[in-house]
Write an enzyme that holds these catalytic residues in place. Structure first.
Site, mmCIF file in Angstrom:
data_model
loop_
_atom_site.group_PDB
_atom_site.id
_atom_site.type_symbol
_atom_site.label_atom_id
_atom_site.label_comp_id
_atom_site.label_asym_id
_atom_site.label_seq_id
_atom_site.Cartn_x
_atom_site.Cartn_y
_atom_site.Cartn_z
ATOM 1 N N HIS A 71 59.485 34.535 51.589
ATOM 2 C CA HIS A 71 60.558 34.092 50.687
ATOM 3 C C HIS A 71 61.501 33.096 51.338
ATOM 4 O O HIS A 71 61.844 33.213 52.519
ATOM 5 C CB HIS A 71 61.336 35.284 50.125
ATOM 6 C CG HIS A 71 62.128 36.072 51.127
ATOM 7 N ND1 HIS A 71 63.443 35.792 51.399
ATOM 8 C CD2 HIS A 71 61.816 37.143 51.884
ATOM 9 C CE1 HIS A 71 63.908 36.657 52.288
ATOM 10 N NE2 HIS A 71 62.936 37.487 52.604
ATOM 11 N N ASP A 188 65.175 35.318 58.412
ATOM 12 C CA ASP A 188 64.693 36.167 57.314
ATOM 13 C C ASP A 188 64.881 35.373 56.028
ATOM 14 O O ASP A 188 65.993 35.255 55.530
ATOM 15 C CB ASP A 188 65.496 37.468 57.296
ATOM 16 C CG ASP A 188 65.237 38.319 56.068
ATOM 17 O OD1 ASP A 188 64.187 38.140 55.435
ATOM 18 O OD2 ASP A 188 66.093 39.162 55.746
ATOM 19 N N GLU A 222 63.707 37.394 46.651
ATOM 20 C CA GLU A 222 63.425 38.602 47.418
ATOM 21 C C GLU A 222 64.689 39.342 47.815
ATOM 22 O O GLU A 222 64.717 40.582 47.794
ATOM 23 C CB GLU A 222 62.611 38.256 48.677
ATOM 24 C CG GLU A 222 62.006 39.460 49.377
ATOM 25 C CD GLU A 222 62.944 40.140 50.373
ATOM 26 O OE1 GLU A 222 62.610 41.261 50.813
ATOM 27 O OE2 GLU A 222 64.000 39.548 50.705
ATOM 28 N N GLU A 223 65.732 38.628 48.168
ATOM 29 C CA GLU A 223 66.937 39.275 48.677
ATOM 30 C C GLU A 223 67.651 40.117 47.618
ATOM 31 O O GLU A 223 68.506 40.936 47.953
ATOM 32 C CB GLU A 223 67.911 38.238 49.255
ATOM 33 C CG GLU A 223 67.423 37.536 50.515
ATOM 34 C CD GLU A 223 67.329 38.448 51.730
ATOM 35 O OE1 GLU A 223 67.708 39.627 51.630
ATOM 36 O OE2 GLU A 223 66.867 37.979 52.784
ATOM 37 N N ASP A 243 57.097 38.911 56.203
ATOM 38 C CA ASP A 243 58.556 38.903 56.194
ATOM 39 C C ASP A 243 59.043 39.039 57.633
ATOM 40 O O ASP A 243 58.694 38.235 58.482
ATOM 41 C CB ASP A 243 59.090 40.008 55.287
ATOM 42 C CG ASP A 243 60.467 39.678 54.737
ATOM 43 O OD1 ASP A 243 61.303 39.208 55.499
ATOM 44 O OD2 ASP A 243 60.710 39.915 53.541
ATOM 45 N N HIS A 323 69.971 39.901 59.142
ATOM 46 C CA HIS A 323 71.036 39.692 58.158
ATOM 47 C C HIS A 323 72.355 39.298 58.799
ATOM 48 O O HIS A 323 73.406 39.308 58.138
ATOM 49 C CB HIS A 323 71.218 40.915 57.251
ATOM 50 C CG HIS A 323 70.220 40.967 56.135
ATOM 51 N ND1 HIS A 323 70.397 41.743 55.019
ATOM 52 C CD2 HIS A 323 69.036 40.327 55.969
ATOM 53 C CE1 HIS A 323 69.360 41.584 54.207
ATOM 54 N NE2 HIS A 323 68.517 40.740 54.770
#
Length: 349
Positions: A71, A188, A222-223, A243, A323
């Site tokens: 993603h 990510d 995706e998030e 991922d 993150h």
């Protein structure tokens, strides 16, 4: 094998991707970038109604098919409120934490096309003014955006074209070190997108025939949990999310190996597929780790939650400080690229 695994080329692709702002909901620019990349390789792609990109590589067997996904959407924010002092309150997109954002530069994208820069700060930042500068809670009430414009009140901000609902992207601050690390926000999952783009280019340049027709979904939601749960052809029986592996206390994942997920918050991943991935890693001398992620979900697990009858798996490079301000090593990118490629070339059970 004709396909190579050039770490520097993968790093450069990742560098390009993280430099394009793409918080969930504001991904048209990066999807267009990936679309152009695929077009330059002679690889046809199409957008679904959600704005994600799907490329299909025909294989020797069309009766059973695979899908891989990574993603391009990232964490970000939206303008929640224009304060009377000319600063902005934010509403977060995805799983950011306020303490990870304090002091970060950002870009605000207005509806009129103007981009305004700013800095994300605590309201009580100045230690010469606020006694609780160190102890005040980092939350949506205390964190604000200081704009790099001459604004004194909400009216001045609105004159810039800024409104509630405007998207806000965090500065990635990407840097590739001489020791082989890449540190940046949004690895990510742009690290894995870079890996898939690299492999697609190699497959095309070397005229590699895949054993099965394979679809590559460049997901853009995706998030927020629903990026890869649609547009899955009925012939697809295996679905692999590429991922990230989360590095931290109690985890086996590291910044040098490919991570193979056994279980995340959605439950276990398919055991047979996990065994095959491990066998491929050992056969081709690929450094890997098997891990469990307690606070994690992927596009592959979203596909199963949506009711698709699939074998699902999850692999990816080990990412430190996920993150937040993330980092991985070129070795992890190469190991992930190798396992992904050998999986693509492997026979199904």
């Amino acid at each position: 094998m004709p396909v190579t695994f050039n770490g520097n080329e993968i790093l450069q692709l990742v560098n390009e991707l993280v430099s394009i702002p793409s918080p969930t909901g504001y991904t048209d620019k990066i999807i267009a970038h990936v679309e152009q990349f695929l077009d330059e390789q002679g690889i046809a792609s199409k957008r679904n109604n959600k704005g994600a990109l799907i490329a299909t590589i025909p294989g020797a067997d069309t009766s059973k098919q695979r899908m891989l996904t990574a993603h391009v959407d990232t964490l970000g924010a939206m303008v929640k409120e224009i304060k009377s002092n000319g600063r902005l309150k934010l509403s977060l997109i995805g799983g950011s934490r306020w303490n990870h954002l304090e002091g970060e530069y950002c870009h605000i994208f207005t509806d009129n096309g103007k981009i305004v820069t700013g800095t994300i700060l605590m309201r009580q930042t100045s230690v010469h003014v606020y006694k609780d500068a160190a102890t005040a809670e980092r939350n949506e009430d205390n964190i604000e955006v200081r704009l790099d414009e001459k604004v004194k009140d909400a009216a001045d901000v609105k004159k810039l074209g800024i409104n509630v609902g405007d998207f806000v992207a965090f500065d990635p601050r990407v840097k590739i070190t001489p020791s082989g690390f890449i540190k940046s926000r949004h690895l990510d999952d742009k690290a894995s997108v870079g890996i898939l783009l690299y492999l697609l280019r190699e497959i095309k340049e070397h005229n590699v025939t895949l054993p099965y027709t394979t679809h590559f979904l460049i997901s853009n939601n995706e998030e927020v949990g629903y990026g890869g749960n649609s547009n899955i052809p009925p012939e697809v029986v295996e679905y692999l999310a590429v991922d990230m592996g989360a590095v931290g206390d109690g985890q086996t994942s590291d910044e040098y190996s490919v991570s193979i997920c056994a279980k995340d918050s959605s439950g276990p991943y398919n055991y047979r597929l996990r065994q095959r991935l491990v066998e491929l890693a050992e056969e081709h001398e690929i450094n890997y780790q098997i891990d469990i992620y307690p606070y994690y979900g992927s596009d592959a697990s979203a596909a199963l939650s949506a009711g698709h009858d699939l074998i699902h798996g999850l692999i990816g490079p080990g990412i430190d400080a996920s993150h937040a301000f993330e980092r991985t090593h070129v070795d992890s990118l190469i190991n992930t690229a190798k396992l992904t490629y050998y999986y693509l070339m492997s026979e199904m059970d």
